[in-house]
Scaffold this motif. Structure first.
Motif, PDB file in Angstrom:
ATOM      1  N   HIS A   4      63.819  48.652   1.742  1.00 61.54           N
ATOM      2  CA  HIS A   4      62.988  48.242   2.876  1.00 61.54           C
ATOM      3  C   HIS A   4      62.181  46.999   2.524  1.00 61.54           C
ATOM      4  CE1 HIS A   4      59.881  50.218   0.495  1.00 61.54           C
ATOM      5  NE2 HIS A   4      59.015  49.513   1.194  1.00 61.54           N
ATOM      6  N   ILE A   5      61.750  46.306   3.573  1.00 64.67           N
ATOM      7  CA  ILE A   5      60.736  45.261   3.479  1.00 64.67           C
ATOM      8  C   ILE A   5      59.759  45.563   4.590  1.00 64.67           C
ATOM      9  CG2 ILE A   5      60.203  42.801   3.672  1.00 64.67           C
ATOM     10  CD1 ILE A   5      63.031  42.224   2.701  1.00 64.67           C
ATOM     11  N   GLY A   6      58.509  45.834   4.228  1.00 65.80           N
ATOM     12  CA  GLY A   6      57.528  46.237   5.237  1.00 65.80           C
ATOM     13  C   GLY A   6      58.031  47.464   5.970  1.00 65.80           C
ATOM     14  N   SER A   7      58.089  47.391   7.300  1.00 66.12           N
ATOM     15  CA  SER A   7      58.531  48.536   8.102  1.00 66.12           C
ATOM     16  C   SER A   7      60.030  48.505   8.397  1.00 66.12           C
ATOM     17  CB  SER A   7      57.762  48.562   9.422  1.00 66.12           C
ATOM     18  OG  SER A   7      58.094  47.433  10.208  1.00 66.12           O
ATOM     19  N   VAL A   8      60.732  47.469   7.954  1.00 67.36           N
ATOM     20  CA  VAL A   8      62.176  47.365   8.201  1.00 67.36           C
ATOM     21  C   VAL A   8      62.922  48.104   7.094  1.00 67.36           C
ATOM     22  CG1 VAL A   8      64.143  45.807   8.442  1.00 67.36           C
ATOM     23  CG2 VAL A   8      61.915  45.158   9.381  1.00 67.36           C
ATOM     24  N   THR A   9      63.626  49.165   7.477  1.00 64.92           N
ATOM     25  CA  THR A   9      64.416  49.952   6.531  1.00 64.92           C
ATOM     26  C   THR A   9      65.887  49.616   6.717  1.00 64.92           C
ATOM     27  OG1 THR A   9      62.781  51.727   6.609  1.00 64.92           O
ATOM     28  CG2 THR A   9      64.963  52.295   5.763  1.00 64.92           C
ATOM     29  N   ASP A  62      65.217  44.760  14.389  1.00 69.91           N
ATOM     30  CA  ASP A  62      64.747  44.572  13.012  1.00 69.91           C
ATOM     31  C   ASP A  62      64.806  43.112  12.593  1.00 69.91           C
ATOM     32  OD1 ASP A  62      64.147  47.230  12.696  1.00 69.91           O
ATOM     33  OD2 ASP A  62      65.961  47.724  11.559  1.00 69.91           O
ATOM     34  N   VAL A  63      65.819  42.382  13.070  1.00 65.42           N
ATOM     35  CA  VAL A  63      65.894  40.944  12.785  1.00 65.42           C
ATOM     36  C   VAL A  63      64.668  40.245  13.385  1.00 65.42           C
ATOM     37  CG1 VAL A  63      67.189  38.819  13.176  1.00 65.42           C
ATOM     38  CG2 VAL A  63      68.414  40.921  12.595  1.00 65.42           C
ATOM     39  N   ALA A  64      64.285  40.636  14.599  1.00 67.69           N
ATOM     40  CA  ALA A  64      63.094  40.060  15.235  1.00 67.69           C
ATOM     41  C   ALA A  64      61.843  40.358  14.408  1.00 67.69           C
ATOM     42  CB  ALA A  64      62.950  40.604  16.651  1.00 67.69           C
ATOM     43  N   THR A  65      61.769  41.556  13.834  1.00 67.61           N
ATOM     44  CA  THR A  65      60.637  41.909  12.964  1.00 67.61           C
ATOM     45  C   THR A  65      60.642  41.022  11.721  1.00 67.61           C
ATOM     46  OG1 THR A  65      60.665  44.184  13.756  1.00 67.61           O
ATOM     47  CG2 THR A  65      59.523  43.776  11.682  1.00 67.61           C
ATOM     48  N   LEU A  66      61.817  40.811  11.129  1.00 67.11           N
ATOM     49  CA  LEU A  66      61.912  39.933   9.959  1.00 67.11           C
ATOM     50  C   LEU A  66      61.472  38.517  10.297  1.00 67.11           C
ATOM     51  CD1 LEU A  66      65.289  41.182   8.488  1.00 67.11           C
ATOM     52  CD2 LEU A  66      63.002  41.586   7.551  1.00 67.11           C
ATOM     53  N   TYR A  67      61.865  38.026  11.478  1.00 65.11           N
ATOM     54  CA  TYR A  67      61.406  36.702  11.923  1.00 65.11           C
ATOM     55  C   TYR A  67      59.880  36.666  12.018  1.00 65.11           C
ATOM     56  CZ  TYR A  67      66.071  34.907  13.233  1.00 65.11           C
ATOM     57  OH  TYR A  67      67.356  34.445  13.220  1.00 65.11           O
ATOM     58  N   SER A  68      59.279  37.725  12.530  1.00 66.75           N
ATOM     59  CA  SER A  68      57.812  37.748  12.670  1.00 66.75           C
ATOM     60  C   SER A  68      57.139  37.790  11.302  1.00 66.75           C
ATOM     61  CB  SER A  68      57.362  38.916  13.542  1.00 66.75           C
ATOM     62  OG  SER A  68      57.515  40.145  12.876  1.00 66.75           O
ATOM     63  N   TYR A  69      57.737  38.520  10.342  1.00 67.23           N
ATOM     64  CA  TYR A  69      57.197  38.534   8.977  1.00 67.23           C
ATOM     65  C   TYR A  69      57.235  37.126   8.384  1.00 67.23           C
ATOM     66  CZ  TYR A  69      57.630  43.672   8.697  1.00 67.23           C
ATOM     67  OH  TYR A  69      57.521  45.024   8.877  1.00 67.23           O
ATOM     68  N   ASP A  95      63.699  28.474   5.497  1.00 64.84           N
ATOM     69  CA  ASP A  95      64.830  29.400   5.561  1.00 64.84           C
ATOM     70  C   ASP A  95      64.483  30.808   5.086  1.00 64.84           C
ATOM     71  OD1 ASP A  95      66.454  27.377   6.539  1.00 64.84           O
ATOM     72  OD2 ASP A  95      67.143  26.796   4.553  1.00 64.84           O
ATOM     73  N   GLY A  96      63.338  31.319   5.472  1.00 63.86           N
ATOM     74  CA  GLY A  96      62.957  32.684   5.113  1.00 63.86           C
ATOM     75  C   GLY A  96      63.965  33.703   5.614  1.00 63.86           C
ATOM     76  N   VAL A  97      64.417  33.526   6.848  1.00 66.37           N
ATOM     77  CA  VAL A  97      65.497  34.335   7.429  1.00 66.37           C
ATOM     78  C   VAL A  97      66.536  33.334   7.914  1.00 66.37           C
ATOM     79  CG1 VAL A  97      66.124  36.049   9.161  1.00 66.37           C
ATOM     80  CG2 VAL A  97      63.836  36.105   8.148  1.00 66.37           C
ATOM     81  N   ALA A  98      67.751  33.416   7.389  1.00 65.12           N
ATOM     82  CA  ALA A  98      68.748  32.376   7.680  1.00 65.12           C
ATOM     83  C   ALA A  98      70.122  32.968   7.959  1.00 65.12           C
ATOM     84  CB  ALA A  98      68.841  31.415   6.502  1.00 65.12           C
ATOM     85  N   ASN A  99      70.958  32.179   8.605  1.00 66.25           N
ATOM     86  CA  ASN A  99      72.365  32.511   8.855  1.00 66.25           C
ATOM     87  C   ASN A  99      72.558  33.876   9.503  1.00 66.25           C
ATOM     88  OD1 ASN A  99      73.198  30.055   7.694  1.00 66.25           O
ATOM     89  ND2 ASN A  99      73.078  30.957   5.665  1.00 66.25           N
TER      90      ASN A  99
END
Length: 134
Positions: A4-9, A62-69, A95-99
Motif C-alpha cells: 500500500h501507499i497511504g490509503s491505496v492498497t 485509486d489512480v485518482a488518489t495517487l494523482y492527488s497524493y 513524473d510522480g505518477v506516469a504512463n
C-alpha cells in the motif's frame, strides 16, 4: 499486510524496477581539447532513495488518489513490496505518477464508459522518494 501507499492498497505488490541501485553522483565532460574531465564525489549519501515502481490492476479511483497524493507533495506511509516493512515516501515532483494506461486496451479506451466496471483497471509507474525506513 498488503502492499500500500497511504490509503491505496494494491492487489499485487508493486514491481520495484530499480531496487538496490546505489545513488551515484558525478559528471563526465569532454573539453574543447578532447580531454575528458570526470568528477566523482568520494562519499555519496544513500539517503532519500529514488524508487521507480510499476503498479498493475488498479481501478481509476485509486489512480485518482495517487494523482492527488502526487499533487499534494505530502509524505505517506508505504509497504511497497508486501514485505511487511514500512517506509515513508513522497512522490517525485516530476513524473510522480506516469504512463497510466488501461490494463487491457492501453490508450484506446473511453474512461467514462468503463468507470466502476469490472474492467476499470489500470497499470502505470510511480516515481517515489523514500525518505525513511521504519
Amino acid at each position: 499486510m498488503a502492499a500500500h501507499i497511504g490509503s491505496v492498497t494494491y492487489t499485487y505488490p508493486l514491481k520495484w524496477i530499480n531496487k538496490n541501485v546505489p545513488v551515484t553522483l558525478g559528471s563526465d565532460v569532454r573539453t574543447r581539447s578532447g580531454n575528458l574531465v570526470m568528477l566523482r564525489p568520494v562519499n555519496v549519501s544513500q539517503d532519500y532513495i529514488c524508487a521507480k515502481l510499476v503498479f498493475e490492476w488498479v481501478p481509476m479511483s485509486d489512480v485518482a488518489t495517487l494523482y492527488s497524493y502526487w499533487k499534494s507533495g505530502n509524505s505517506y506511509s508505504a509497504n511497497l513490496e508486501n514485505s511487511g516493512g514500512s517506509v515513508t515516501v513522497r512522490f517525485a515532483a516530476k513524473d510522480g505518477v506516469a504512463n497510466v494506461k488501461h490494463q487491457a486496451w492501453g490508450d484506446d479506451v473511453v474512461h467514462a464508459q468503463i468507470e466502476g466496471d469490472i474492467l476499470d483497471l489500470y497499470t502505470g509507474e510511480l516515481n517515489l522518494i523514500i525518505e525513511t525506513e521504519n
